[in-house]
Design an enzyme around this catalytic site. Sequence first.
Site, PDB file in Angstrom:
ATOM      1  N   CYS A 155      34.570  45.289  36.282  1.00 57.83           N
ATOM      2  CA  CYS A 155      34.665  44.136  35.384  1.00 57.83           C
ATOM      3  C   CYS A 155      33.321  43.570  34.959  1.00 57.83           C
ATOM      4  CB  CYS A 155      35.515  43.047  36.020  1.00 57.83           C
ATOM      5  SG  CYS A 155      37.165  43.646  36.376  1.00 57.83           S
TER       6      CYS A 155
ATOM      7  N   HIS B  15      33.024  33.741  35.617  1.00 57.13           N
ATOM      8  CA  HIS B  15      33.824  34.966  35.552  1.00 57.13           C
ATOM      9  C   HIS B  15      35.279  34.680  35.940  1.00 57.13           C
ATOM     10  CE1 HIS B  15      34.585  39.277  35.597  1.00 57.13           C
ATOM     11  NE2 HIS B  15      35.162  39.160  36.779  1.00 57.13           N
TER      12      HIS B  15
ATOM     13  N   HIS C  35      42.002  38.527  31.010  1.00 54.08           N
ATOM     14  CA  HIS C  35      40.811  39.197  31.539  1.00 54.08           C
ATOM     15  C   HIS C  35      40.562  40.501  30.788  1.00 54.08           C
ATOM     16  CE1 HIS C  35      37.725  40.619  33.995  1.00 54.08           C
ATOM     17  NE2 HIS C  35      38.335  40.794  35.148  1.00 54.08           N
TER      18      HIS C  35
END
Length: 490
Positions: free
Chosen positions: A172, A304, A344
């Site tokens: 990610c 994040h 996400h």
Amino acid sequence: NMSADKDIVITGMSGRFPMSDNIDEFAKNLFDGIDMVSEDDSRWPLDLYGICPRMGKVRNVDKFDGFFFGLMQQLVDEIDPQSRILLETTYEAIVDSGINPQSLRGTRTGVYIGVSIYACIEGYPEELQPDLRSNKQQTLLQTMGNQKGLQANRVSYVFDFKGPSMVVDTACSASLAAFNLAINDLKLGNVEYAIVGGTHMTFEPFLNQIGQEVSLCSPRGVSAVLDQNADGFVKADGVACLLLTHRQRARRVYATALASRLNIDGKKTKGMFFPASESQQDLMVMAYKEAGVDPLKVNLIEAHCTGTRAGDPQEVKAIYNAYCALPGRTEPLPLGLLKSNIGHTEGCSGIAAIIKVLIAFENECIPPNLNLKQIKDECKQYCPPLYPNTEKLPYTPGIAGINNFGIGGLNGHVLIECNHKVNDDGTFRIAETVPRIINVCARTEEGIKYMMDFIQTNPQKISREFLALLTDTMRVEPSVNSAGFPYRGN
């Protein structure tokens, strides 16, 4: 001096996000508080495997003009949508910077693309039939033509860039890792320009299924970041590009890159997949110390935070320690939670976060975070001074931190400073004595109409600077490799 700290700037941006075909639409959705996670059967049937159908989806994934990019149709049919949209967003980011993409042919422009690669998602091609030429060719394009590395290489090929060209996968945190490589190459003088991209799209339902079954993904499909009832993240598509260069080359400056650092958690007692607050804190402190940035001058952090039980409290604690406890902050520190708005975007999430910050800079306003009713118990103690706003927040642009971390422990942290550009009285005085003729060219009549409509309906954006940037990108010469812009208008 090429290595001056304030020398590298973000000069162009472009992206496709859920329910948002471009940055303007994305900004409007953010400020309007629209939940861009949607439910429909455009990818697979609604009731498939009991998967929650809510997901952040990029629209129009099947549309692509291969002839414009000089690619043969057989190839275009086989390459995946991420690769096609990367070509489009690269073109748009260059034009957004006021540069004609043709003028970058043969230059030392690097391409660095952050991607999320999962095992087994491409499936396997049909069994090869060696006696059929068409089958052989199709299988070759499917297997060789869809290698992930080509997502960067194809951009360099189409645009005739000569700098480095690679994809980066750190799960990610991939796109901030790509950003970091680009910054370093610019600092070393290895490249003149850098395309930094991030991409992630979900076409394989089993990824959502396994994510939901192991409680990584929210079974409700609600991206309730930092909320007491958060129950996992929501998968989302995103493909976005930034163009970076040295300040003296830039025609437009969105922001200056002050710092970009990476580190990894190393060996952890709780296992490889559990985030480590201490490592993230170390990284943030290292980033601002080495860049000579006073942490109290940082007035926005885009976190994040994804909506997971383990990750969010660890990260919030790290941000609190690095930016509040250590420097002794008394003022509130706004905390952006983009995943609450779109879900996400994994390999694209770092670049998406930077773009959201640039939107906040430009509008002097921080968009609201969504789905936050009551702050998680583990995070309450840090809020205030941390302030995850749930309404639009007026904002004086300054220095912002962007955080990104991956499941393997690779953390990224970037600090950017807004361009303190002051509009003078003459900025919007575009036609004093004679009417101004604006020439535009496009692939289609609709394209011309779109641009004309934009110029008419956005007087607050049509400044002398805007028209100057537009003029150069419209000086298009016929190109051997492209079907070009056959339509003209003014």
